[in-house]
Scaffold this motif. Structure first.
Motif, PDB file in Angstrom:
ATOM      1  N   LEU A 146       0.823  -1.205   0.000  1.00 36.77           N
ATOM      2  CA  LEU A 146       0.000   0.000   0.000  1.00 36.77           C
ATOM      3  C   LEU A 146       0.861   1.260   0.000  1.00 36.77           C
ATOM      4  O   LEU A 146       1.710   1.460   0.867  1.00 36.77           O
ATOM      5  CB  LEU A 146      -0.928   0.002   1.220  1.00 36.77           C
ATOM      6  CG  LEU A 146      -2.026   1.072   1.219  1.00 36.77           C
ATOM      7  CD1 LEU A 146      -3.002   0.822   0.074  1.00 36.77           C
ATOM      8  CD2 LEU A 146      -2.768   1.077   2.556  1.00 36.77           C
ATOM      9  N   LYS A 147       0.611   2.141  -0.995  1.00 37.32           N
ATOM     10  CA  LYS A 147       1.337   3.405  -1.098  1.00 37.32           C
ATOM     11  C   LYS A 147       0.464   4.602  -0.742  1.00 37.32           C
ATOM     12  O   LYS A 147       0.976   5.628  -0.297  1.00 37.32           O
ATOM     13  CB  LYS A 147       1.876   3.591  -2.519  1.00 37.32           C
ATOM     14  CG  LYS A 147       2.972   2.616  -2.905  1.00 37.32           C
ATOM     15  CD  LYS A 147       3.541   2.955  -4.281  1.00 37.32           C
ATOM     16  CE  LYS A 147       4.692   2.048  -4.646  1.00 37.32           C
ATOM     17  NZ  LYS A 147       5.284   2.428  -5.966  1.00 37.32           N
ATOM     18  N   TYR A 148      -0.840   4.481  -0.963  1.00 36.02           N
ATOM     19  CA  TYR A 148      -1.750   5.614  -0.763  1.00 36.02           C
ATOM     20  C   TYR A 148      -2.971   5.155   0.024  1.00 36.02           C
ATOM     21  O   TYR A 148      -3.648   4.199  -0.358  1.00 36.02           O
ATOM     22  CB  TYR A 148      -2.181   6.173  -2.119  1.00 36.02           C
ATOM     23  CG  TYR A 148      -3.174   7.320  -2.050  1.00 36.02           C
ATOM     24  CD1 TYR A 148      -2.743   8.638  -2.080  1.00 36.02           C
ATOM     25  CD2 TYR A 148      -4.541   7.075  -1.986  1.00 36.02           C
ATOM     26  CE1 TYR A 148      -3.652   9.688  -2.034  1.00 36.02           C
ATOM     27  CE2 TYR A 148      -5.453   8.117  -1.938  1.00 36.02           C
ATOM     28  CZ  TYR A 148      -5.007   9.425  -1.965  1.00 36.02           C
ATOM     29  OH  TYR A 148      -5.914  10.462  -1.909  1.00 36.02           O
ATOM     30  N   SER A 169       5.908   0.733   2.644  1.00 33.54           N
ATOM     31  CA  SER A 169       5.603   1.185   1.287  1.00 33.54           C
ATOM     32  C   SER A 169       4.740   2.445   1.276  1.00 33.54           C
ATOM     33  O   SER A 169       4.664   3.132   0.252  1.00 33.54           O
ATOM     34  CB  SER A 169       4.876   0.077   0.506  1.00 33.54           C
ATOM     35  OG  SER A 169       5.718  -1.035   0.303  1.00 33.54           O
ATOM     36  N   LEU A 170       4.099   2.750   2.396  1.00 36.50           N
ATOM     37  CA  LEU A 170       3.145   3.856   2.436  1.00 36.50           C
ATOM     38  C   LEU A 170       3.836   5.195   2.197  1.00 36.50           C
ATOM     39  O   LEU A 170       4.809   5.539   2.868  1.00 36.50           O
ATOM     40  CB  LEU A 170       2.424   3.870   3.786  1.00 36.50           C
ATOM     41  CG  LEU A 170       1.150   4.718   3.868  1.00 36.50           C
ATOM     42  CD1 LEU A 170       0.091   4.212   2.893  1.00 36.50           C
ATOM     43  CD2 LEU A 170       0.595   4.722   5.291  1.00 36.50           C
ATOM     44  N   GLU A 171       3.313   5.956   1.223  1.00 35.92           N
ATOM     45  CA  GLU A 171       3.888   7.248   0.860  1.00 35.92           C
ATOM     46  C   GLU A 171       2.975   8.423   1.173  1.00 35.92           C
ATOM     47  O   GLU A 171       3.445   9.510   1.505  1.00 35.92           O
ATOM     48  CB  GLU A 171       4.237   7.259  -0.636  1.00 35.92           C
ATOM     49  CG  GLU A 171       5.302   6.236  -1.018  1.00 35.92           C
ATOM     50  CD  GLU A 171       5.644   6.293  -2.491  1.00 35.92           C
ATOM     51  OE1 GLU A 171       5.255   7.286  -3.156  1.00 35.92           O
ATOM     52  OE2 GLU A 171       6.282   5.345  -2.991  1.00 35.92           O
ATOM     53  N   ASN A 193       8.997   5.642   4.337  1.00 35.31           N
ATOM     54  CA  ASN A 193       8.861   6.195   2.990  1.00 35.31           C
ATOM     55  C   ASN A 193       7.713   7.191   2.865  1.00 35.31           C
ATOM     56  O   ASN A 193       7.422   7.666   1.758  1.00 35.31           O
ATOM     57  CB  ASN A 193       8.663   5.066   1.969  1.00 35.31           C
ATOM     58  CG  ASN A 193       9.943   4.287   1.733  1.00 35.31           C
ATOM     59  OD1 ASN A 193      10.998   4.877   1.528  1.00 35.31           O
ATOM     60  ND2 ASN A 193       9.859   2.964   1.787  1.00 35.31           N
ATOM     61  N   LEU A 194       7.086   7.522   3.982  1.00 41.13           N
ATOM     62  CA  LEU A 194       5.979   8.476   3.955  1.00 41.13           C
ATOM     63  C   LEU A 194       6.500   9.881   3.648  1.00 41.13           C
ATOM     64  O   LEU A 194       7.458  10.347   4.271  1.00 41.13           O
ATOM     65  CB  LEU A 194       5.263   8.479   5.304  1.00 41.13           C
ATOM     66  CG  LEU A 194       3.900   9.175   5.340  1.00 41.13           C
ATOM     67  CD1 LEU A 194       2.858   8.318   4.633  1.00 41.13           C
ATOM     68  CD2 LEU A 194       3.462   9.438   6.779  1.00 41.13           C
ATOM     69  N   HIS A 195       5.872  10.556   2.696  1.00 40.79           N
ATOM     70  CA  HIS A 195       6.281  11.938   2.404  1.00 40.79           C
ATOM     71  C   HIS A 195       5.139  12.940   2.554  1.00 40.79           C
ATOM     72  O   HIS A 195       5.388  14.143   2.600  1.00 40.79           O
ATOM     73  CB  HIS A 195       6.902  12.051   1.011  1.00 40.79           C
ATOM     74  CG  HIS A 195       6.012  11.629  -0.125  1.00 40.79           C
ATOM     75  ND1 HIS A 195       4.946  12.387  -0.565  1.00 40.79           N
ATOM     76  CD2 HIS A 195       6.055  10.537  -0.920  1.00 40.79           C
ATOM     77  CE1 HIS A 195       4.361  11.780  -1.581  1.00 40.79           C
ATOM     78  NE2 HIS A 195       5.002  10.645  -1.816  1.00 40.79           N
ATOM     79  N   SER A 196       3.888  12.464   2.650  1.00 42.18           N
ATOM     80  CA  SER A 196       2.756  13.374   2.825  1.00 42.18           C
ATOM     81  C   SER A 196       1.830  12.826   3.904  1.00 42.18           C
ATOM     82  O   SER A 196       1.336  11.694   3.796  1.00 42.18           O
ATOM     83  CB  SER A 196       1.981  13.538   1.514  1.00 42.18           C
ATOM     84  OG  SER A 196       2.798  14.131   0.526  1.00 42.18           O
ATOM     85  N   SER A 215      10.721  11.772   6.792  1.00 39.56           N
ATOM     86  CA  SER A 215      11.202  12.640   5.708  1.00 39.56           C
ATOM     87  C   SER A 215      10.004  13.188   4.926  1.00 39.56           C
ATOM     88  O   SER A 215       9.742  12.796   3.785  1.00 39.56           O
ATOM     89  CB  SER A 215      12.130  11.854   4.787  1.00 39.56           C
ATOM     90  OG  SER A 215      13.250  11.375   5.496  1.00 39.56           O
ATOM     91  N   LEU A 216       9.283  14.100   5.546  1.00 37.08           N
ATOM     92  CA  LEU A 216       8.045  14.615   4.977  1.00 37.08           C
ATOM     93  C   LEU A 216       8.282  15.828   4.084  1.00 37.08           C
ATOM     94  O   LEU A 216       9.142  16.657   4.362  1.00 37.08           O
ATOM     95  CB  LEU A 216       7.072  14.996   6.092  1.00 37.08           C
ATOM     96  CG  LEU A 216       6.616  13.857   7.024  1.00 37.08           C
ATOM     97  CD1 LEU A 216       5.786  14.408   8.172  1.00 37.08           C
ATOM     98  CD2 LEU A 216       5.810  12.828   6.233  1.00 37.08           C
TER      99      LEU A 216
END
Length: 299
Positions: A146-148, A169-171, A193-196, A215-216
Motif C-alpha cells: 500500500l502506497k496511498y 511502502s506507504l507514501e 517512505n511516507l512523504h505526505s 522525511s516529509l
C-alpha cells in the motif's frame, strides 16, 4: 475419399464446437472467487442505479462491462466507483480480491466500519468523503504494497492504535477531518517512505514526537489538541501547516527566518471546536486534494 458434403458437415461441426467453447469461456470468464466478492459487495450497496452492468447473481465482471471495474485476464485489478451516490456498507470479503491494486469508493454515502479484510495487494485505497465510523482496522499492516491511503472526511473516531506498523511502502496518508483522539500512534515512526501526512481537524493530543524523524514534504496538523514546542525537524518541511483557524503568526515572526521562528516559538495546538463534526472540503482542502492528485501521478 471424403465427399464434399461430408467435409462441409465436418467443418460446420468444428465451427459450432468452437463457438460453443468460446461462449462457455466467456460466460464464466472472471475468477469465481472474484465474482462472489463482487456480488456480495453489490448486495450490500444501495442507490446503485449508476452501477450499470453490475449483478447480484450470475454476472461476469471481466467478461461484461461493469461500471468502474477493470481486469487483467480473469482477475479484477481495479474498482473505481467514486462519486456515484452509493449508500450501504462495504463487504468484509474484499480480501478475496487477490489481484486488486486500486480501490476507490470515495465521495459516496457508504456507512458502517472499514472492513478488516481489505485487498491484500492493494497499492491505492481511497475511501474519503463517506459516512464511515469506527476506527482504522488493525489488520492494515498486512497490506505490504500500500502506497496511498485516504480515509478523510468520514466519522471515524477513537484512539488510533498501532495500525501502521512496518508499512514501509506507504507514501501518502490522509486521515484528516475525522474524530480521532488521543496520542499519535508510535507506529507512525516506522513509516520510513511516507512523504505526505494529513492529520488536520481531529482531536489528537499531546506531542508530535512520533513523526519528527519522518522525511516529509507535506504535513498538516492544524486544528487538533497538540501541545508543546514545534520540533526543530519541522523547519525543513516544504509544505507545513500547524496553526489553528483561531491562531495567527505573531507579527515579529512574519519577517523572521523560518528556522529561527521554529526554534523559538511555543505552539499550543488547541482546537477551536467543542465537538467533532463533518466538514465538506473548503478552498485549502481542495488545493490539498489537487496536490495529492499530482503526487499520485508520481507513485
Amino acid at each position: 475419399m471424403m465427399s464434399t458434403r461430408k467435409r462441409s458437415d465436418l467443418l460446420y461441426l468444428c465451427l459450432y464446437a468452437n463457438v460453443v467453447l468460446l461462449f462457455s469461456c466467456a460466460s464464466s470468464y472472471t475468477d469465481p472467487l472474484d465474482v462472489k466478492t463482487m456480488e456480495d459487495l453489490y448486495g450490500l450497496l444501495n442507490q446503485t442505479t449508476l452501477l450499470t452492468g453490475w449483478m447480484a447473481a450470475g454476472g461476469d465482471p471481466c467478461g461484461q462491462n461493469w461500471t468502474g471495474v477493470s481486469c487483467s485476464g480473469s482477475s479484477i485489478t481495479s474498482i473505481e466507483i467514486s462519486g456515484l451516490g452509493l449508500g450501504g456498507t462495504m463487504t468484509s470479503q474484499l480480501s478475496s480480491l487477490l489481484s486488486l491494486t486500486q480501490l476507490d469508493m470515495s465521495c459516496n454515502n457508504i456507512s458502517g466500519e472499514i472492513p478488516s479484510g481489505l485487498p491484500p495487494n492493494a497499492i491505492f485505497i481511497n475511501l474519503a468523503s463517506n459516512k464511515l465510523v469506527g476506527n482504522i482496522p488493525m489488520s492494515l499492516p498486512s497490506l505490504k504494497n500500500l502506497k496511498y491511503l485516504n480515509v478523510s472526511y468520514n466519522n471515524l473516531s477513537e484512539v488510533v492504535g498501532n495500525a501502521f506498523t512496518d508499512m514501509t511502502s506507504l507514501e501518502i496518508l490522509d486521515i484528516s477531518f475525522n474524530c480521532f483522539s488521543g496520542d499519535l500512534p508510535s507506529s507512525f515512526g516506522s513509516l520510513q517512505n511516507l512523504h505526505s501526512l494529513y492529520l488536520q481537524h481531529n482531536q489528537f493530543t499531546d506531542s508530535v514526537n512520533f513523526i519528527t524523524n519522518l522525511s516529509l514534504t507535506n504535513l498538516n496538523i492544524e486544528n487538533n489538541n497538540f501541545s508543546g514546542y514545534v520540533p526543530k525537524q519541522f523547519e525543513v518541511i516544504p509544505e507545513l501547516r500547524i496553526l489553528n483557524r483561531s491562531q495567527t503568526v505573531p507579527p515579529h515572526l512574519k519577517s523572521s527566518k523560518k528556522g529561527a521562528a521554529f526554534r523559538s516559538i511555543f505552539v499550543s495546538f488547541a482546537t477551536t471546536y467543542a465537538a467533532c463534526f463533518f466538514i465538506r472540503p473548503g478552498r485549502n482542502e481542495q488545493q490539498q486534494q489537487q496536490q495529492q492528485q499530482q503526487e499520485l501521478q508520481e507513485l
